[in-house]
Design an enzyme around this catalytic site. Structure first.
Site, PDB file in Angstrom:
ATOM      1  N   TYR A 483       2.460   3.017  13.284  1.00 35.94           N
ATOM      2  CA  TYR A 483       2.917   2.255  12.113  1.00 35.94           C
ATOM      3  C   TYR A 483       1.783   2.128  11.097  1.00 35.94           C
ATOM      4  CZ  TYR A 483       5.345  -1.195   9.281  1.00 35.94           C
ATOM      5  OH  TYR A 483       5.938  -1.844   8.231  1.00 35.94           O
ATOM      6  N   SER A 563       9.905   3.251   8.603  1.00 38.11           N
ATOM      7  CA  SER A 563       9.553   2.436   7.446  1.00 38.11           C
ATOM      8  C   SER A 563       8.157   2.838   6.959  1.00 38.11           C
ATOM      9  CB  SER A 563       9.643   0.953   7.803  1.00 38.11           C
ATOM     10  OG  SER A 563       9.633   0.148   6.643  1.00 38.11           O
TER      11      SER A 563
END
Length: 717
Positions: A483, A563
């Protein structure tokens, strides 16, 4: 615009087999012919072409037709993967177990969530406080909201006496919400729903009404148009939404992209935390016991993340990283609340702190190389004890009302399903409350932490999980997940899909990249703006480590993230197309020059900067923006882009444009597909049925493009 031309061209794929039991498989994939338009933006004298700008219009018939055509192409390909259905069946079987949350008390009842197994949404149950959970009955069932499970339950908040419930629902996965208000005893909806609510908390003042946040509904598409000025309202029960009182955010001076409001447990204070970005907030306090009182500033700048944890009368307990990058707790009197009056209560340590309260105590959870350690303190700041945890992993919870001496917490890691424990707040005794019912033998798997060096020599932690006895032969199918942004910490947690992957002999590796919060604010800042390349370098180094240690090799490596992690995958595969065989960017931020023009994207500028800031920032963003760095003549990994047509956080145009660029420029035989889920958003509230289908497609695509024509491990029915 002219109607999109849905002409097709074919590409014959020769997929080499990955084991000796199979033969080569031919698949023909057909991509829609995506038109280009002459759209050019000029930044600091530099012209930048944007040929797929038209795909940003989510309301156009042309975009809708393109989405349908791309899904046809993708599904035609996925339908030919011989073990896709077997993966779906295994995911369904393993997922089909009863899941029950820790209980919590409100008013006269004890509540808990339960999912019988494959219910699309978990159901809220209740029983009389002090009674037996076996007598529990359904209180609120989101599966009845819509037959296909695409309307989900969001936040719930009970009035102070527990007799009224306010709850939010999301339709099709959108971040826009409706608020419904229910009488708890009769379960009757008391008034018309509040509509057009986004990014909100629900905080009750006594039993009279509640505070919530939203934006004015944007002009244009509510799924992609920019939302910029958040506002806090107070809704008094029995009145229309049009009469709701604007509390904060209505003037140019009060303009912020995110504003959250909370009432203290004793109803004395209202706290408001305005933000211009996802990091850093101001903090204001209003004395609700004094009619027409004004807001008083606790913090008048956004240089820290500071919030109110608790109050005892006018004594406030604040959690902050102001001059304390790993966070600390301070106390201050509400009459003089500014930082010069703060007194350290729990001092900063070398480890990142998160804090909760329950049973009249504070629980300080420290992240030690992404592993939880928990310490208990009383309200005077006295250390009480270390909480005994069942192993190395992630502990969370510990919260509860001040008078409730039985607190609950959960424990998990990558090979241990979530298990719930009770903690006696006074004695410290920990007891098992509920063990996971999943049919998964954790003893067959192992998880260990390694540290590797990134490009600049920085030591990065990574957790690697797999079956015991794994042979380090370079041929293990491996997913590397990351991430690296927004102060988000990737701590060990169990996942049913990951369990299925590991059952197939797969390795699951999670790297704790810079940009995250694992080592505090300094670690976060080291992966932001013009230091963002550190994040990609950390991820690339993780992949090289896994290959150097013979866990896997390029042919058997997939990189995955969602994301901000989708950006990570997009940037990594365009910078190092030779790194992995498969790339899986999900709901990614992929157009770094325009991300801030959609919905609440401008609030991400702390991490990214914007192309409008200055020429240096523009050039830096353009240098790694995935959409702008797909080059002709390059063989990119086999790529499955995933997104949802109702994603109004990271709008699907990012994924649309990236997929179009890849399909037009890909060289070689690797497929570049996009899977667009309908009536789905950024992920929250997605029905279990859709989630299972998505993972079957992702894992099927991944293994097939690693050369497997049969599953590595036969699934026994």
């Amino acid at each position: 615009m002219k109607k999109i031309a849905l002409t097709f061209f074919s590409l014959s794929l020769l997929v080499a087999c990955g084991n000796d039991k199979t033969e080569k498989k031919d698949i023909v994939v057909s991509y829609p012919k995506t038109k280009t338009v002459d759209t050019i933006d000029t930044y600091f004298g530099v012209e930048v072409k944007d040929p797929y700008r038209w795909l940003e219009d989510d309301r156009s018939a042309e975009t809708e037709a393109w989405v349908k055509a791309e899904n046809v192409a993708t599904n035609t390909y996925l339908d030919q993967i011989p073990f896709r259905e077997a993966l779906k069946n295994r995911l369904s079987k393993l997922w089909n177990y009863e899941k029950v949350s820790a209980p919590f008390n409100e008013g006269d009842y004890t509540y808990f969530y339960k999912n019988d197994g494959l219910q699309n949404q978990s159901v809220l149950y209740r029983f009389k406080k002090g009674g037996d959970s076996k007598t529990a009955t359904v209180f609120l069932d989101p599966n009845t909201f819509k037959e296909d499970g695409t309307v989900s339950l969001g936040a719930i908040s009970f009035s102070k006496n527990g007799k009224i419930l306010a709850y939010t629902i999301s339709e099709g996965g959108s971040d826009w919400r409706k608020i419904l208000i229910m009488d708890v005893e009769s379960k009757v909806i008391m008034e018309d729903a509040l509509i057009d609510v986004k990014f909100t908390q629900l905080s009750w003042y006594k039993n009279e009404g509640f505070y919530y946040s939203s934006y004015d509904k944007p002009k244009g598409s509510e799924l992609s148009a920019k939302t910029d000025q958040h506002k806090v309202y107070y809704h008094k029960l029995g009145t229309a939404q049009s009469a709701d009182e604007l509390i904060y955010g209505g003037t140019p001076e009060e303009k912020h992209r995110y504003i959250y409001a909370n009432v203290s447990e004793d109803n004395k204070y209202l706290f408001v935390a305005p933000r211009v970005s996802t990091s850093g907030n101001k903090l204001l306090i209003k004395d609700l016991s004094v009619p027409n009182s004004e807001f008083v500033s606790i913090l008048d700048h956004t240089d820290s993340d500071t919030g109110v944890l608790e109050n005892e009368g006018s004594k406030l307990y604040l959690v902050t990283n102001l001059n304390a990058p790993n966070k600390k707790i301070v106390t201050v009197d509400a009459t003089n609340p500014t930082p010069e009056h703060w007194v350290d209560f729990i001092s900063e340590t070398e480890h990142v702190l998160s804090i909760s309260k329950g049973g009249g105590y504070f629980y300080a959870t420290y992240m030690v190389d992404a592993i939880s350690k928990v310490k208990q303190y009383d309200y005077s700041g006295k250390f009480i004890r270390d909480i005994e945890l069942p192993g190395l992993g992630t502990a969370s919870g510990f919260g509860g009302k001040k008078e409730e001496k039985t607190n609950y917490f959960s424990f998990t890691n990558y090979n241990t399903p979530v298990t719930t424990y009770t903690l006696n707040a006074d004695s410290g005794v920990v007891e098992l409350y509920r063990k996971s019912a999943i049919a998964f033998n954790s003893d067959d798997f192992e998880s260990h932490q390694v540290f590797y060096k990134s490009k600049d020599g920085t030591k990065i932690p990574m957790m690697i999980t797999h079956k015991k006895g794994l042979e380090l032969n370079g041929k293990n199918p491996t997913i590397l997940y990351g991430y690296g942004g927004f102060n988000v910490s990737l701590t060990p947690s169990f996942s049913t899909p990951n369990a299925v992957w590991m059952e197939q002999g797969g390795v699951y590796a999670v790297a704790n990249l810079r940009g995250g919060g694992e080592y505090g604010k300094a670690w976060h800042d080291a992966g932001t703006q013009q230091k963002k390349q550190n994040v990609f370098d950390d991820f690339i180094a993780a992949a090289e480590y896994l290959k150097a240690q013979n866990y896997t090799s390029t042919k058997y490596l997939a990189i995955r993230g969602g994301s901000n992690g989708g950006l990570l995958v997009g940037a990594t595969m365009t910078q190092r197309p030779d790194l992995a065989q498969v790339a899986l960017p999900a709901v990614g931020v992929l157009d770094m020059l325009r991300y801030h023009t959609f919905t609440a994207g401008a609030g991400w500028a702390y991490d990214y900067g914007t192309a409008e800031d200055n020429k240096v920032m523009f050039e830096y963003l353009k240098g790694y923006s995935p959409v702008h760095n797909v080059k002709p003549g390059v063989e990119y990994p086999a790529t499955l882009v995933t997104t949802g047509d109702h994603d109004d956080r990271v709008v699907p145009a990012h994924s649309f444009k990236f997929a179009a660029e890849l399909q037009s420029k890909q060289t070689g035989s690797n497929p570049t597909l996009i899977r667009i889920e309908t009536d789905a958003g950024h992920g929250a509230g997605t029905p279990i049925s859709k989630t299972i289908e998505q993972y079957a497609d992702i894992y099927g695509f991944t293994l097939f493009n690693m050369g497997f024509n049969d599953l590595p491990v036969v699934i026994e029915e």
